[in-house]
Design a protein around this motif. Structure first.
Motif, PDB file in Angstrom:
ATOM      1  N   GLY A  75      32.635  38.564  34.632  1.00 40.69           N
ATOM      2  CA  GLY A  75      31.838  39.692  35.095  1.00 40.69           C
ATOM      3  C   GLY A  75      32.227  40.242  36.444  1.00 40.69           C
ATOM      4  O   GLY A  75      31.726  41.302  36.852  1.00 40.69           O
ATOM      5  N   LEU A  76      33.101  39.553  37.163  1.00 37.70           N
ATOM      6  CA  LEU A  76      33.397  39.961  38.537  1.00 37.70           C
ATOM      7  C   LEU A  76      34.378  41.119  38.620  1.00 37.70           C
ATOM      8  O   LEU A  76      34.726  41.553  39.725  1.00 37.70           O
ATOM      9  CB  LEU A  76      33.901  38.761  39.344  1.00 37.70           C
ATOM     10  CG  LEU A  76      32.801  37.747  39.675  1.00 37.70           C
ATOM     11  CD1 LEU A  76      33.365  36.572  40.450  1.00 37.70           C
ATOM     12  CD2 LEU A  76      31.680  38.386  40.465  1.00 37.70           C
ATOM     13  N   TRP A  77      34.792  41.660  37.488  1.00 38.92           N
ATOM     14  CA  TRP A  77      35.533  42.924  37.536  1.00 38.92           C
ATOM     15  C   TRP A  77      34.656  44.031  38.119  1.00 38.92           C
ATOM     16  O   TRP A  77      35.165  45.040  38.629  1.00 38.92           O
ATOM     17  CB  TRP A  77      36.023  43.310  36.135  1.00 38.92           C
ATOM     18  CG  TRP A  77      34.935  43.458  35.111  1.00 38.92           C
ATOM     19  CD1 TRP A  77      34.455  42.501  34.280  1.00 38.92           C
ATOM     20  CD2 TRP A  77      34.193  44.642  34.818  1.00 38.92           C
ATOM     21  NE1 TRP A  77      33.453  43.003  33.476  1.00 38.92           N
ATOM     22  CE2 TRP A  77      33.278  44.321  33.792  1.00 38.92           C
ATOM     23  CE3 TRP A  77      34.204  45.946  35.320  1.00 38.92           C
ATOM     24  CZ2 TRP A  77      32.376  45.252  33.266  1.00 38.92           C
ATOM     25  CZ3 TRP A  77      33.321  46.874  34.798  1.00 38.92           C
ATOM     26  CH2 TRP A  77      32.423  46.523  33.776  1.00 38.92           C
ATOM     27  N   LYS A  78      33.340  43.823  38.076  1.00 38.85           N
ATOM     28  CA  LYS A  78      32.410  44.825  38.612  1.00 38.85           C
ATOM     29  C   LYS A  78      32.349  44.806  40.136  1.00 38.85           C
ATOM     30  O   LYS A  78      31.815  45.728  40.746  1.00 38.85           O
ATOM     31  CB  LYS A  78      31.004  44.587  38.035  1.00 38.85           C
ATOM     32  CG  LYS A  78      30.928  44.667  36.516  1.00 38.85           C
ATOM     33  CD  LYS A  78      29.510  44.606  36.002  1.00 38.85           C
ATOM     34  CE  LYS A  78      28.836  43.264  36.226  1.00 38.85           C
ATOM     35  NZ  LYS A  78      29.394  42.193  35.351  1.00 38.85           N
ATOM     36  N   SER A  95      25.668  37.903  41.685  1.00 32.29           N
ATOM     37  CA  SER A  95      24.963  39.081  41.183  1.00 32.29           C
ATOM     38  C   SER A  95      25.767  39.824  40.116  1.00 32.29           C
ATOM     39  O   SER A  95      25.217  40.602  39.338  1.00 32.29           O
ATOM     40  CB  SER A  95      24.628  40.038  42.335  1.00 32.29           C
ATOM     41  OG  SER A  95      25.804  40.672  42.836  1.00 32.29           O
ATOM     42  N   HIS A  96      27.075  39.597  40.088  1.00 33.84           N
ATOM     43  CA  HIS A  96      27.932  40.258  39.100  1.00 33.84           C
ATOM     44  C   HIS A  96      28.263  39.355  37.908  1.00 33.84           C
ATOM     45  O   HIS A  96      28.966  39.784  36.989  1.00 33.84           O
ATOM     46  CB  HIS A  96      29.242  40.699  39.756  1.00 33.84           C
ATOM     47  CG  HIS A  96      29.079  41.761  40.797  1.00 33.84           C
ATOM     48  ND1 HIS A  96      28.645  43.031  40.501  1.00 33.84           N
ATOM     49  CD2 HIS A  96      29.294  41.737  42.140  1.00 33.84           C
ATOM     50  CE1 HIS A  96      28.600  43.753  41.613  1.00 33.84           C
ATOM     51  NE2 HIS A  96      28.983  42.999  42.625  1.00 33.84           N
ATOM     52  N   TRP A  97      27.773  38.153  37.923  1.00 32.68           N
ATOM     53  CA  TRP A  97      28.145  37.149  36.915  1.00 32.68           C
ATOM     54  C   TRP A  97      27.745  37.578  35.504  1.00 32.68           C
ATOM     55  O   TRP A  97      26.711  38.200  35.296  1.00 32.68           O
ATOM     56  CB  TRP A  97      27.466  35.823  37.252  1.00 32.68           C
ATOM     57  CG  TRP A  97      27.854  34.677  36.364  1.00 32.68           C
ATOM     58  CD1 TRP A  97      27.098  34.090  35.396  1.00 32.68           C
ATOM     59  CD2 TRP A  97      29.089  33.954  36.397  1.00 32.68           C
ATOM     60  NE1 TRP A  97      27.784  33.054  34.816  1.00 32.68           N
ATOM     61  CE2 TRP A  97      29.020  32.943  35.416  1.00 32.68           C
ATOM     62  CE3 TRP A  97      30.259  34.072  37.153  1.00 32.68           C
ATOM     63  CZ2 TRP A  97      30.056  32.054  35.170  1.00 32.68           C
ATOM     64  CZ3 TRP A  97      31.305  33.188  36.911  1.00 32.68           C
ATOM     65  CH2 TRP A  97      31.192  32.192  35.935  1.00 32.68           C
ATOM     66  N   SER A  98      28.576  37.219  34.518  1.00 35.73           N
ATOM     67  CA  SER A  98      28.295  37.517  33.116  1.00 35.73           C
ATOM     68  C   SER A  98      28.037  36.231  32.343  1.00 35.73           C
ATOM     69  O   SER A  98      28.981  35.501  32.016  1.00 35.73           O
ATOM     70  CB  SER A  98      29.461  38.268  32.475  1.00 35.73           C
ATOM     71  OG  SER A  98      29.284  38.342  31.071  1.00 35.73           O
ATOM     72  N   PRO A  99      26.772  35.914  32.020  1.00 36.69           N
ATOM     73  CA  PRO A  99      26.478  34.719  31.223  1.00 36.69           C
ATOM     74  C   PRO A  99      27.153  34.750  29.855  1.00 36.69           C
ATOM     75  O   PRO A  99      27.618  33.717  29.369  1.00 36.69           O
ATOM     76  CB  PRO A  99      24.955  34.746  31.096  1.00 36.69           C
ATOM     77  CG  PRO A  99      24.490  35.539  32.273  1.00 36.69           C
ATOM     78  CD  PRO A  99      25.538  36.583  32.479  1.00 36.69           C
TER      79      PRO A  99
END
Length: 461
Positions: free
Chosen positions: A21-24, A302-306
């Motif tokens: 998710g940290l591509w965001k 905050s950008h993590w993707s579960p």
């Protein structure tokens, strides 16, 4: 002399690696930059500035699709997709550096050994001996289907294939060409002495290869051999073949257990276990102050993707979504044998510091797991790295990074000088090939390694 840390940057020629998710994150450059050769050249120069021993390229041959029986979660968050061939980056990165080495992941399950041997000989020539092979057997069901199989070959049989694959590779690298085969005799009109180039005539259970090897001997002949795997069969394979071994575990004690187990197995093969290097994974978020590092952690979380994290865990062979409907207080345990990655399954079961409930396991995926990350100022980070280094018995680390290249830049600028000041990290590179840098015992496989038995007399040193 004080033991010095071996350090690799854990990378992948992909839009995202393990930074779910940290591509965001506004500072992330990799999801666009990975297609640009200059991105990789700049990264190579940064790593050499930080005296990294190597960049370690992971790779996969399929999409993670066990979670929810779907490829969608992986594709949506760029979980190691799109992914390009890492080997094609090496020549340019090597041209831009003098010492940085390159460990490339290639599967023994789907790519024939003859072509792979030529690939590594070529790269070893072009880098002047700065190449390693990370040997994997592949754990994704989609990869099997991509190569024409209805389902994955069983876990232990994949290692049987790998054993023979290595045997073929050793024959090509070590035995097919003698050192003095390349004559360049203008008077006699002979460039290559045919009597010094040999067919291998291998006929086995999985491979039939006539030979000879198409490449003349490269600086190392056999690339430095890496392997990761903590399953019973994986440890047996590593003990026989690997020179550098990645081990994982939640505590220094568990890591040390795996190290001692593999060393004992290696000695039964007649190998000097003290010459094998062991590395584990390292996650770092560093700031100039503790407060800055904590802010970074909160931003990253905050950008993590579960969903991406759960999808990656599908490499274990288990679909974590099956547990989302269970009572969260139930113990978390597996009831069937997996043909996927055993080490993945072990992280939440036998290798977990305590027996976990379903709820505790599910919570692990919901945010960036603080328990697996060193967060702090340069001194705090160095303290934690030194503790792990000394207590676990590892020889070094494979450094993950969440936001690229920012986290690597911060590590080079802030942490490396502290480790150097403490005398546990090199200030300059040794000369020579990767094998010479890591082991100081010569550029070829050591005499006690099983691959060395195929050398002709004129090759032995």
């Amino acid at each position: 002399m004080t033991k010095e840390i071996i350090l690799h940057a854990f990378e992948m020629n992909s839009a995202m690696h393990n930074s779910h998710g940290l591509w965001k994150h506004p500072d992330s450059k990799r999801h666009r930059g990975y297609k640009d050769l200059q991105y990789w050249v700049d990264l190579a120069r940064l790593l050499e500035k930080g005296k990294f021993d190597a960049v370690f390229f992971a790779d996969v041959l399929g999409i993670y699709d066990v979670y929810r029986n779907s490829k969608t979660p992986s594709i949506r968050d760029g979980l190691q997709v799109p992914v390009n061939d890492p080997a094609l980056l090496v020549s340019a990165m090597a041209q831009a550096t003098d010492h940085l080495a390159f460990a490339i992941t290639v599967s023994t399950t789907y790519e024939p050994p003859f072509g792979n041997a030529r690939r590594f000989s070529t790269l070893d020539h072009l880098t002047n001996g700065r190449v390693a092979w990370n040997i994997v057997t592949s754990y994704l069901p989609n990869a099997a289907r991509n190569f024409g199989l209805e389902k994955m070959i069983k876990h232990d049989e994949r290692y049987d294939i790998a054993d023979e694959y290595l045997d073929v590779s050793y024959q090509l690298w070590e035995g097919s060409w003698e050192n003095d085969a390349f004559l360049e005799d203008r008077k006699e009109g002979t460039l290559i002495n045919p009597e010094k180039v040999h067919e291998i005539k291998h006929h086995g259970n999985y491979f039939n290869v006539e030979g000879p090897h198409l490449s003349e001997p490269s600086p190392q002949r056999t690339p430095v051999l890496y392997q990761a795997g903590t399953s019973e069969r994986g440890r047996a394979f590593a003990a026989k073949h690997a020179e550098c071994i990645f081990v994982g575990g939640p505590t220094p004690e568990r890591i040390r257990y795996y190290i001692e187990d593999i060393k004992e197995r290696a000695e039964k093969h007649g190998r000097d276990a003290s010459k094998i290097k062991f590395l584990c994974f390292l996650n770092v978020i560093v700031g100039e102050t503790t407060e800055e590092a904590e802010r970074k952690y909160e931003e990253y979380a905050s950008h993590w993707s579960p969903d991406a994290a759960k999808a990656q865990y599908g490499a274990s062979g288990y679909d974590i979504s099956e547990y989302e409907v269970l009572d969260r207080s139930l113990p978390f345990e597996y009831t069937k044998k997996t043909e996927g990655g055993h080490y993945k399954a072990a992280t939440l079961t036998k290798d977990a510091p305590k027996k976990l409930t379903v709820g505790e396991v599910l919570d692990r995926f919901e945010t960036l797991d603080r328990s697996t990350i060193i967060v702090g100022n340069p001194e705090e980070v160095a303290d934690a790295i030194q503790f792990q280094f000394e207590e676990s018995g590892v020889d070094g680390f494979n450094l993950n990074h969440f936001v690229t290249p920012g986290d690597l830049e911060a590590f080079v600028e802030l942490v490396v000088p502290v480790l150097q000041k403490r005398g546990i990290y090199k200030k300059s590179y040794r000369e020579g090939t990767l094998r010479e840098k890591l082991f100081s015992t010569g550029t070829f496989l050591p005499a006690d390694h099983p691959g060395s038995k195929y050398r002709k007399e004129s090759v032995k040193k």
